[in-house]
Design a protein around this motif. Structure first.
Motif, PDB file in Angstrom:
ATOM      1  N   ALA A   1      34.787  23.152  63.632  1.00 21.13           N
ATOM      2  CA  ALA A   1      34.158  21.929  64.143  1.00 21.13           C
ATOM      3  C   ALA A   1      32.651  22.135  64.269  1.00 21.13           C
ATOM      4  CB  ALA A   1      34.775  21.566  65.487  1.00 21.13           C
ATOM      5  N   ASP A   2      32.233  23.322  64.712  1.00 16.23           N
ATOM      6  CA  ASP A   2      30.797  23.565  64.898  1.00 16.23           C
ATOM      7  C   ASP A   2      30.052  23.547  63.576  1.00 16.23           C
ATOM      8  OD1 ASP A   2      31.238  23.767  67.520  1.00 16.23           O
ATOM      9  OD2 ASP A   2      30.538  25.847  67.768  1.00 16.23           O
ATOM     10  N   ASP A   3      30.620  24.226  62.586  1.00 14.21           N
ATOM     11  CA  ASP A   3      29.932  24.276  61.286  1.00 14.21           C
ATOM     12  C   ASP A   3      29.862  22.894  60.655  1.00 14.21           C
ATOM     13  OD1 ASP A   3      29.302  27.014  61.237  1.00 14.21           O
ATOM     14  OD2 ASP A   3      31.332  27.518  60.585  1.00 14.21           O
ATOM     15  N   ALA A   4      30.963  22.155  60.755  1.00 14.29           N
ATOM     16  CA  ALA A   4      30.939  20.801  60.205  1.00 14.29           C
ATOM     17  C   ALA A   4      29.866  19.993  60.910  1.00 14.29           C
ATOM     18  CB  ALA A   4      32.306  20.139  60.364  1.00 14.29           C
ATOM     19  N   GLY A   5      29.811  20.152  62.222  1.00 16.01           N
ATOM     20  CA  GLY A   5      28.818  19.414  63.002  1.00 16.01           C
ATOM     21  C   GLY A   5      27.396  19.769  62.591  1.00 16.01           C
ATOM     22  N   SER A   6      27.123  21.059  62.458  1.00 16.21           N
ATOM     23  CA  SER A   6      25.750  21.443  62.166  1.00 16.21           C
ATOM     24  C   SER A   6      25.364  21.081  60.734  1.00 16.21           C
ATOM     25  CB  SER A   6      25.531  22.935  62.456  1.00 16.21           C
ATOM     26  OG  SER A   6      26.373  23.689  61.624  1.00 16.21           O
ATOM     27  N   LEU A   7      26.378  20.908  59.876  1.00  9.89           N
ATOM     28  CA  LEU A   7      26.072  20.469  58.508  1.00  9.89           C
ATOM     29  C   LEU A   7      26.094  18.941  58.402  1.00  9.89           C
ATOM     30  CD1 LEU A   7      28.259  23.098  56.649  1.00  9.89           C
ATOM     31  CD2 LEU A   7      25.778  22.890  56.434  1.00  9.89           C
ATOM     32  N   GLY A   8      26.382  18.299  59.523  1.00 12.07           N
ATOM     33  CA  GLY A   8      26.416  16.838  59.518  1.00 12.07           C
ATOM     34  C   GLY A   8      27.585  16.282  58.725  1.00 12.07           C
ATOM     35  N   LEU A   9      28.686  17.013  58.693  1.00 13.23           N
ATOM     36  CA  LEU A   9      29.835  16.600  57.882  1.00 13.23           C
ATOM     37  C   LEU A   9      30.977  16.102  58.756  1.00 13.23           C
ATOM     38  CD1 LEU A   9      29.811  19.661  55.475  1.00 13.23           C
ATOM     39  CD2 LEU A   9      29.053  17.336  54.933  1.00 13.23           C
ATOM     40  N   VAL A  10      31.701  15.139  58.228  1.00 15.39           N
ATOM     41  CA  VAL A  10      32.904  14.693  58.905  1.00 15.39           C
ATOM     42  C   VAL A  10      34.065  14.774  57.924  1.00 15.39           C
ATOM     43  CG1 VAL A  10      31.711  13.160  60.505  1.00 15.39           C
ATOM     44  CG2 VAL A  10      32.508  12.282  58.304  1.00 15.39           C
ATOM     45  N   VAL A  11      35.277  14.700  58.484  1.00 13.19           N
ATOM     46  CA  VAL A  11      36.482  14.788  57.668  1.00 13.19           C
ATOM     47  C   VAL A  11      36.419  13.760  56.540  1.00 13.19           C
ATOM     48  CG1 VAL A  11      38.969  14.421  57.688  1.00 13.19           C
ATOM     49  CG2 VAL A  11      37.883  15.680  59.546  1.00 13.19           C
ATOM     50  N   GLY A  12      36.711  14.215  55.337  1.00 13.90           N
ATOM     51  CA  GLY A  12      36.741  13.313  54.192  1.00 13.90           C
ATOM     52  C   GLY A  12      35.458  13.334  53.367  1.00 13.90           C
ATOM     53  N   ASP A  13      34.402  13.916  53.900  1.00 13.12           N
ATOM     54  CA  ASP A  13      33.153  13.998  53.114  1.00 13.12           C
ATOM     55  C   ASP A  13      33.366  14.867  51.886  1.00 13.12           C
ATOM     56  OD1 ASP A  13      31.776  12.425  54.814  1.00 13.12           O
ATOM     57  OD2 ASP A  13      30.608  14.032  55.772  1.00 13.12           O
ATOM     58  N   ARG A  14      32.683  14.505  50.801  1.00 19.96           N
ATOM     59  CA  ARG A  14      32.717  15.353  49.614  1.00 19.96           C
ATOM     60  C   ARG A  14      31.537  16.324  49.689  1.00 19.96           C
ATOM     61  NH1 ARG A  14      36.907  16.227  46.518  1.00 19.96           N
ATOM     62  NH2 ARG A  14      35.694  16.330  44.561  1.00 19.96           N
ATOM     63  N   VAL A  15      31.827  17.572  49.355  1.00 20.27           N
ATOM     64  CA  VAL A  15      30.769  18.585  49.435  1.00 20.27           C
ATOM     65  C   VAL A  15      30.771  19.430  48.164  1.00 20.27           C
ATOM     66  CG1 VAL A  15      30.629  18.795  51.940  1.00 20.27           C
ATOM     67  CG2 VAL A  15      32.344  20.110  50.686  1.00 20.27           C
ATOM     68  N   LEU A  16      29.585  20.003  47.890  1.00 17.03           N
ATOM     69  CA  LEU A  16      29.463  20.972  46.809  1.00 17.03           C
ATOM     70  C   LEU A  16      29.542  22.347  47.458  1.00 17.03           C
ATOM     71  CD1 LEU A  16      28.891  21.218  43.731  1.00 17.03           C
ATOM     72  CD2 LEU A  16      26.494  21.653  44.378  1.00 17.03           C
ATOM     73  N   VAL A  17      30.496  23.135  47.013  1.00 20.69           N
ATOM     74  CA  VAL A  17      30.683  24.462  47.577  1.00 20.69           C
ATOM     75  C   VAL A  17      30.248  25.471  46.523  1.00 20.69           C
ATOM     76  CG1 VAL A  17      32.315  26.043  48.647  1.00 20.69           C
ATOM     77  CG2 VAL A  17      32.683  23.583  48.820  1.00 20.69           C
ATOM     78  N   SER A  18      29.300  26.336  46.906  1.00 23.41           N
ATOM     79  CA  SER A  18      28.750  27.270  45.928  1.00 23.41           C
ATOM     80  C   SER A  18      28.860  28.691  46.424  1.00 23.41           C
ATOM     81  CB  SER A  18      27.260  26.970  45.697  1.00 23.41           C
ATOM     82  OG  SER A  18      27.091  25.608  45.413  1.00 23.41           O
ATOM     83  N   SER A  19      29.196  29.577  45.484  1.00 24.64           N
ATOM     84  CA  SER A  19      29.110  30.999  45.780  1.00 24.64           C
ATOM     85  C   SER A  19      28.178  31.607  44.745  1.00 24.64           C
ATOM     86  CB  SER A  19      30.488  31.661  45.708  1.00 24.64           C
ATOM     87  OG  SER A  19      30.866  31.860  44.356  1.00 24.64           O
ATOM     88  N   ARG A  20      28.023  32.905  44.766  1.00 25.01           N
ATOM     89  CA  ARG A  20      27.142  33.560  43.799  1.00 25.01           C
ATOM     90  C   ARG A  20      27.667  33.411  42.383  1.00 25.01           C
ATOM     91  NH1 ARG A  20      26.907  37.032  48.431  1.00 25.01           N
ATOM     92  NH2 ARG A  20      24.794  37.022  49.236  1.00 25.01           N
ATOM     93  N   ARG A  21      28.930  32.933  42.258  1.00 25.44           N
ATOM     94  CA  ARG A  21      29.544  32.882  40.938  1.00 25.44           C
ATOM     95  C   ARG A  21      29.738  31.486  40.388  1.00 25.44           C
ATOM     96  NH1 ARG A  21      30.650  36.588  44.190  1.00 25.44           N
ATOM     97  NH2 ARG A  21      31.732  35.074  45.475  1.00 25.44           N
ATOM     98  N   GLY A  22      29.802  30.493  41.272  1.00 26.33           N
ATOM     99  CA  GLY A  22      30.050  29.159  40.753  1.00 26.33           C
ATOM    100  C   GLY A  22      29.966  28.108  41.838  1.00 26.33           C
ATOM    101  N   SER A  23      30.102  26.851  41.437  1.00 29.79           N
ATOM    102  CA  SER A  23      30.046  25.727  42.365  1.00 29.79           C
ATOM    103  C   SER A  23      31.163  24.749  42.028  1.00 29.79           C
ATOM    104  CB  SER A  23      28.708  24.979  42.232  1.00 29.79           C
ATOM    105  OG  SER A  23      27.650  25.777  42.668  1.00 29.79           O
ATOM    106  N   ILE A  24      31.825  24.234  43.052  1.00 33.67           N
ATOM    107  CA  ILE A  24      32.826  23.187  42.819  1.00 33.67           C
ATOM    108  C   ILE A  24      32.702  22.132  43.914  1.00 33.67           C
ATOM    109  CG2 ILE A  24      34.481  24.717  41.663  1.00 33.67           C
ATOM    110  CD1 ILE A  24      36.067  24.719  44.322  1.00 33.67           C
ATOM    111  N   GLU A  25      33.248  20.968  43.636  1.00 26.30           N
ATOM    112  CA  GLU A  25      33.259  19.899  44.641  1.00 26.30           C
ATOM    113  C   GLU A  25      34.569  19.923  45.407  1.00 26.30           C
ATOM    114  OE1 GLU A  25      32.399  15.808  43.970  1.00 26.30           O
ATOM    115  OE2 GLU A  25      30.709  16.295  42.623  1.00 26.30           O
ATOM    116  N   MET A  26      34.477  19.730  46.714  1.00 27.87           N
ATOM    117  CA  MET A  26      35.691  19.700  47.532  1.00 27.87           C
ATOM    118  C   MET A  26      35.534  18.634  48.613  1.00 27.87           C
ATOM    119  SD  MET A  26      36.446  23.773  47.995  1.00 27.87           S
ATOM    120  CE  MET A  26      38.169  23.586  48.389  1.00 27.87           C
TER     121      MET A  26
END
Lengths: 282, 596, 520
Positions: free
Chosen positions: C439-464
């Motif tokens: 809940a804290d991380d979602a809050g600090s990123l300004g995200l709520v349930v159902g938001d689409r996000v780009l998730v990236s690591s050193r190897r790739g990026s995907i939408e979730m």
């Protein structure tokens, strides 16, 4: 494992028998090949002795006793076919059959009902007496809950709860004749805690809980239990080694169960083992 | 616990506060000690499960119903699966499951005694006056009907006796309670169990002591637990709840158990139609119950006592809780009872409208936070009682007998009554008598004596039948007025004293309707667990309805016989065993019209 | 003690047995970065930092030692290296362990005392222990605890690794390991090889082969030119899957034998349609508890799909060897002739008894419910069990300002691996591709349930899609890997691998989460 148990001597229907200490009267009857009807009893569930169809007469006891849960005692004198026993068993079936649709109950149930000459119609005109008639609950692609076939044997509640799954999605609600199996506030099953292990369906003796495949095939008139072959194999979805019984009709899997005497499953499965078979026919 | 899926309803702040007050002593089942450490598990949830019924009461009291949000909050705090909590909440008739339109519900007793003094008309009148009305089974005020229980949101519930529309209207807005207990035998020197009722201030420990209170406790401490049980056995006291089991034998069995902890349970769930004697004691002399339980705890080696009072007795429950508090404050309960170094405490639990919870094992399940469904016996409570632990369970009248036995010795007690039925017995006399009420007589008194002591029949009445022992008892005819009321004589006659009910019907009473109402009572109060009782009580009532409409008794005779057999022989508990008794006796007496 | 295992979801029927124990009064601890479905049943959940299992185990060991709770008799009789081990864990005070793992000291102490003080205790784990670059060391760290307390080799006390698939154990039993022949017999052992060569009529290379991760390396280096993949979907299931797909693309020739047209099959030069091993073939599988059980065909395979045995035998024939068309029973009997631990398991016994646990050397042998009982013989029979001095080594994929969140992956109840099999039924509880955040991380990123996000690591990026799990500790994110079509999670995961086992560190990726604006 464990120490061998000492034997208890008792009399059943005039014959002296010896059974291991801790056996129930039902265990003793089965050892003696005395056929005894049961509805709420199952080998993989704790006896709740609510249906009362297995009652027997025990000398010295004011009332009949449920054989499924009463442990044998030395010197016990048991009658399994006295007039009192036959009356009570017949009445239990008559009471149930007058209020519940028994048409899809196990074959043994019908054999017993014939045996005791059950006539539910003498309870009165079905239109005028209390019954549990109601439409089936079809709320997802896997289960159907057809509660006009429910005899309230509690097996589903046990399988969902302490005896296997520990999910507690269903319980008995209400009281008396209004008592019924329900989710909290009767919410639809997908909105409940249900995890679709199907163990409630696995233990239902009257067809009140059925897999959607069976329900749909029955509706289409294609369900043909006599033509089905059952093959036992091992589930592929994890390393626990659950045995599956695949019920196959016309080269298609139509139902999955597990043997109640399998030491890994005790007859219980999870959603993957129970329903994860469609890939075999696609 | 796990997998629990809670609903999305939000509790109101009032509901949260009410529930949290219930669990304040032990805290919630799952505690996040830290973001990385959560303590919980099935053990902690199991320890708290017995708070479910008090928490449901808290919701009902605060909000007037068990709202989905409130129920959800209870489930989260106690880690009770919502389906189970719903199953428990819907088991009890005093819990409401729809949002109330008004702040009070008027439960009107329309059971066998009250319906003959205008209860049905009162229901109509109250509805016309705009009240939310529910019909109720016997409210235990048969001597002063029609009886009413007013259930109020945000305020204590109230009993109203000899109720009228105006009286109920006044009660709803006030803090007044039912009129104090009036004893027809008040002042009689022969009273033993009822000696203090109407004499002492029931709220005063000092007054109780001034009238001989805690003398028995002192005697018990002096002779020791073993001797207490010996005196009890010597007295021949047997249970007054109906089964008449020897109390000394029961206590000995518990005291001899190796298992701990042990419990003492007072069955104050007096719900048998026609019965009100325990209420008389609880309202008039609550400290006597507390003292007797403390002696029981001392004798059997229990550290915890529980009083389970039916939900329809709010005044009795409050009086007992007050008495326990006062005793605790005086050092007579708690971690060091009367300087003995022994712990014994009492908790008062309220039922919520379920006759079946008077069955001892159903009562245990109810306290434990489960549906009040009876358990199969054996095993018996002495070995597997409350929480599966050794338990001495006695009803109020039985316990109060203990005081004089311990104080004066078992032999003195055994000198009263008859040889096989020693002591005195409370009778709940109601119906067409001049002075209905709770009476204390020595065993051996005849049925006619009991009726005569109540002033005989009102002018113009003749005895048509007497309901003896309650709805679970039997009707007897006027030819049995010489029946000695002892355990042995009633047993020989195929009868039972049951809970001491003596309800007199005259030639103008509609007995067919009374018998049908009894059948309706069992239909409503069956827990639904076993087939013979769940369906059998329904079919029995249906037959009686058909007979009431002029159906042929001849056609129904076999069915009634079979229903009686299966309920009596194959039910799990006493409710089913006795559900056909009154019907059967009415048939035998020819009370069901047109019967051969 | 359930450590790095969400058996409630991944091994549901095993969990029924565990719950029977809990119902009978057993205490339960769950050690897991997440408060999983399993952890909710526990008396205590210890939420350690991802990849600090060795630190925690060492801290628990030190607490056991310092509290005089060591089973001295067992340690003296059956183990070796105790003194070195005790010295090795000495620096792992409760405070230091708490600092590294994030678990409060009181909980570490409770775990140590509870485990060591129990009359019987089981330590169970799954991929939370093994999908790390310290996989084998993690296991050894847990073994140390069992050795310290004597909770091994006895009825109801032991070490329980839970297998994720119905025949992971059987695959190992059959020699599907780079250094073993069937029955866990060493390929480097000349006598063993000779026995197999006698039966098989062929020469066996005397050197260990490559494990899976090495194979992918070899594809990249050109040392591995052709691969025949049977019933595996590495183009979806490998960690750092973009890398794996590139490696598969380097091959001269890829043959895939599978029941479905998986992503790997789509890359293949030749696809061999196979009958399903589960409901369309006869054979055996071996469960987590070493129980060999029969599988049986219940339906005929569809279309051109063929029995795997037949496909392989055909291939042999094309290569010039006639194996005939052996039945499952004939193959099993051959195995029994070369693998002593299977010797007593006749086909008939497997039918009659339902299942037999190895080792079962002869037909009179009942099978073996638990291993290592020899450690309780006095004096101990065979080799003493060694303590292992293993060191805490944090995950390779480090958290930085650029990749501040730790992503860990796991299974859910109704799905299996890459969804090839489990995706086919209409589960009412299917969750999909959500990225679970605290809940804290979602809050600090300004995200709520159902938001689409780009998730990236050193190897790739995907939408979730974002989901909030209020029980997740701050800084931790979780997702499943069952839905590669909708969320190709293994583009993110780390392929840093354990030198001993070759297992990749699926459980510890460093990620960044950014909102995808609507319409973007």
């Amino acid at each position: 494992m464990g120490e061998p148990r000492s034997l208890v001597e008792l009399t059943i229907d005039g014959n002296v028998v010896k059974v291991p200490e801790g056996s129930t009267i039902l265990d003793a009857c089965r050892r003696e090949e005395i056929d005894t009807p049961t509805l709420c009893w199952a080998s993989n569930l704790t006896p709740v002795n609510v249906c009362r169809v297995c009652v027997v007469e025990v000398e010295g006891s004011r009332v009949l006793v449920p054989s499924c849960s009463r442990p044998v005692e030395p010197g016990m004198v048991v009658s399994t076919d006295s007039e009192r026993v036959r009356t009570s068993r017949r009445m239990v079936y008559e009471l149930l059959a007058s209020s519940v649709e028994m048409d899809r109950a196990d074959a043994s149930v019908h054999a017993w009902m014939d045996n005791y000459g059950v006539r539910p119609e003498r309870m009165g005109d079905r239109e005028e007496i209390a019954t549990v008639t109601q439409p089936p609950k079809v709320q997802d692609e896997l289960y159907v809950r057809d509660y006009e076939r429910c005899i309230l044997c509690y097996k589903c509640v046990q399988a969902c709860g302490d005896d296997a799954q520990h999910t507690y999605a269903i319980a008995t609600a209400g009281r008396g004749f209004d008592a019924h199996i329900s989710t909290e506030s009767d919410v639809a099953l997908p909105d409940s805690a249900c995890v679709y292990c199907g163990n409630c369906i696995g233990v239902c003796p009257t067809g009140a809980l059925v897999f959607r495949t069976e329900f749909d095939m029955r509706a289409d008139g294609t369900w043909d239990e006599d033509s089905q072959e059952v093959t036992t194999t091992v589930c592929a979805f994890c390393g626990v080694g659950c045995n599956l019984e695949l019920h196959v009709q016309d080269n298609s899997i139509v139902k999955v169960t597990s043997p109640a005497d399998h030491s890994v499953t005790n007859g219980h499965l999870c959603i993957k083992g129970r329903f994860g078979w469609q890939h075999a026919q696609s | 616990m796990p997998d629990l899926r809670f609903g999305t309803g939000e509790p109101t702040p009032l509901e949260v506060a009410a529930v949290d007050a219930v669990v304040s002593g032990v805290g919630p089942a799952t505690v996040a000690v830290d973001e990385r450490l959560v303590v919980g598990g099935r053990g902690r949830a199991a320890e708290r499960r017995n708070l479910l019924l008090p928490a449901l009461h808290a919701l009902q009291d605060a909000a007037g119903w068990i709202s989905p949000g409130g129920l959800d909050h209870v489930c989260r705090v106690l880690e009770v699966p919502p389906a189970e909590a719903y199953g428990v909440a819907t088991f009890y008739h005093l819990f409401s499951h729809s949002e109330p339109a008004v702040d009070s519900t008027v439960h009107v007793c329309d059971d066998i005694a009250c319906r003959s003094v205008g209860a049905l008309g009162l229901v109509d009148d109250l509805r016309s006056a705009g009240h939310q009305v529910r019909s109720s089974p016997c409210l235990g005020q048969c001597e002063r009907g029609p009886a009413v229980l007013v259930q109020r949101t945000g305020a204590v519930d109230l009993s109203v006796a000899a109720a009228s529309v105006a009286g109920i209207g006044a009660a709803i807005g006030s803090s007044m309670s039912s009129s104090p207990v009036v004893l027809p035998q008040a002042g009689s020197g022969s009273l033993r169990l009822l000696a203090r009722v109407g004499v002492v201030d029931p709220a005063s420990l000092d007054d109780y002591r001034a009238h001989g209170g805690y003398a028995a406790m002192e005697a018990a401490l002096e002779i020791g637990p073993d001797a207490v049980i010996r005196e009890l056995t010597a007295s021949g006291l047997s249970g007054r709840g109906g089964a008449a089991f020897p109390t000394g034998v029961k206590w000995r069995a518990v005291a001899d158990q190796v298992g701990r902890p042990r419990h003492v349970v007072c069955n104050a769930d007096e719900s048998e139609p026609g019965t009100f004697k325990d209420r008389t004691i609880m309202e008039g002399d609550p400290f006597a119950v507390v003292e007797a339980m403390t002696i029981a705890g001392f004798a059997v080696g229990a550290e915890q006592g529980w009083i389970y009072v039916r939900g329809e007795y709010p005044e009795a429950a409050a009086g007992l809780a007050g008495a326990a508090d006062a005793a605790r404050a005086a050092g007579l309960l708690g971690s060091d009872v009367a300087g003995t170094g022994k712990r014994f405490d009492i908790e008062v639990r309220r039922g919520a409208g379920a006759y079946i919870c008077g069955e001892e094992t159903a009562l245990f399940n109810s306290i434990e936070g489960y549906r009040g469904e009876p358990r199969n016996k054996p095993p018996f409570p002495t070995t597997h009682g409350l929480f599966g632990e050794p338990t001495a369970v006695n009803n109020v009248e039985t316990l109060v007998n203990v005081l004089s036995i311990v104080r004066d010795g078992g032999a003195a007690y055994a000198a009263l009554g008859t040889e096989r039925s020693p002591g005195t017995r409370l009778f709940c006399v109601s119906g067409r008598v001049v002075a209905p009420g709770t009476y204390e007589h020595e065993f051996g008194v005849t049925l006619g004596d009991v009726v005569a002591a109540a002033g005989g029949l009102v002018d113009g009445s003749e005895v048509r039948a007497v309901l003896l022992g309650g709805a679970a008892g039997s009707f007897v005819g006027p030819d049995r007025m010489d029946l000695p009321l002892t355990l042995e004589a009633t047993r020989e006659a195929g009868l039972s004293l049951g809970s001491g009910v003596v309800m007199v019907f005259d030639q103008n009473d509609d007995i067919v309707d009374t018998v049908r109402r009894i059948a309706e009572f069992f239909r409503d109060e069956s827990c639904g667990q076993c087939v013979p009782c769940r369906v059998g009580t329904v079919r029995q009532e249906e037959v009686l309805v058909r007979l009431g409409r002029g159906g042929s008794f001849h056609d129904e005779r076999d069915l009634l016989d079979d229903l009686g057999s299966v309920m009596r022989d194959a039910s799990i508990c006493g409710l089913g065993h006795t559900a056909s008794g009154a019907v059967r006796s009415a048939i035998d007496l020819g009370l069901l019209g047109g019967v051969s | 003690m359930l450590w790095g295992s969400n058996a409630r979801a991944a091994h549901p029927i095993f969990f029924h047995h565990l719950l029977k124990g809990v119902d009978a009064g057993a205490r339960m601890w769950a050690v897991d970065p997440r408060r999983t479905d399993s952890a909710r049943f526990a008396d205590m959940w210890l939420g350690l930092n991802v990849g600090t299992d060795i630190a925690l185990a060492n801290g628990v060991a030190r607490e056991i030692i310092h509290s005089d709770l060591v089973n001295t008799e067992f340690v003296e009789n059956a183990t070796e290296g105790y003194e070195d081990f005790a010295a090795h864990v000495e620096p792992w005070t409760l405070d230091r362990t708490a600092g590294v793992t994030g678990v409060p000291a009181e909980a570490i102490s409770d775990l140590a005392h509870g485990y060591a003080g129990a009359s019987t205790a089981q330590l169970m784990w799954t991929l939370g222990i093994t999908e790390h670059h310290t996989a084998v060391d993690n296991v050894l760290a847990l073994c140390n605890l069992a050795l310290l307390t004597g909770h091994v080799g006895r009825w109801a006390s032991g070490l329980v690794p839970l297998r994720g698939q119905n025949n992971v154990q059987g695959g190992g039993d059959m020699g599907a390991l780079p250094n073993k022949l069937p029955g866990f017999q060493d390929v480097v052992d000349d006598d063993v090889r000779a026995r197999f060569e006698g039966v098989w009529g062929a020469t066996i290379p005397p050197d260990p082969g490559w494990h899976l991760t090495q194979m992918f390396e070899a594809m990249g280096s050109g040392d591995l030119r052709a691969v025949w993949v049977i019933g595996e979907n590495p183009a979806d299931s490998e960690a750092d899957v973009n890398h794996a797909r590139r490696m598969l693309g380097c091959l001269d020739h890829l043959v895939v034998q599978d029941v479905f047209m998986t992503r790997t099959a789509e890359m293949a030069d030749v696809v061999l349609p196979a009958a399903l091993g589960w409901a369309e073939s006869d054979g055996t599988v071996t469960s987590s508890e070493r129980r060999v059980q029969r599988t049986r065909a219940a339906v005929r395979p569809p279309g051109e799909a063929r029995q795997e045995i037949d496909v392989i035998a055909d291939m042999a024939e094309r290569m010039g060897v006639d194996w005939g068309r052996p039945t499952a029973e004939e193959l099993w009997d051959e195995l029994r002739s070369v693998s002593p631990m299977h010797g007593g398991m006749s086909w008939q016994r497997l039918e009659d008894e339902g299942g037999i646990q190895w080792p079962c050397p002869d037909e009179e042998h009942p099978g073996t419910p638990f291993l290592h009982g020899r450690l309780w013989e006095r004096p101990v029979v065979g080799r003493r069990a060694p303590f292992s001095c293993v060191d805490d080594r944090p995950p390779v994929d480090q958290l930085t300002d650029e990749f501040p969140l730790r992503l860990t992956t796991g299974r859910v109840l109704d799905s299996y691996n890459t969804g090839v099999q489990s995706g086919k039924f209409a589960s009412p509880i299917r969750s999909g591709d959500a990225l679970e955040l605290s809940a804290d991380d979602a809050g600090s990123l300004g995200l709520v349930v159902g938001d689409r996000v780009l998730v990236s690591s050193r190897r790739g990026s995907i939408e979730m899609t974002v989901e909030v799990d209020p029980d997740l500790p701050v800084g931790l994110a979780f997702t499943t890997f069952h839905f590669p079509e909708i969320a190709d999670v293994n583009q993110l995961t780390s392929d840093a691998w354990d030198a001993s086992s070759g297992t990749s560190e699926f459980k510890a990726a460093a990620i960044r989460v950014e909102r995808v604006e609507a319409g973007a």
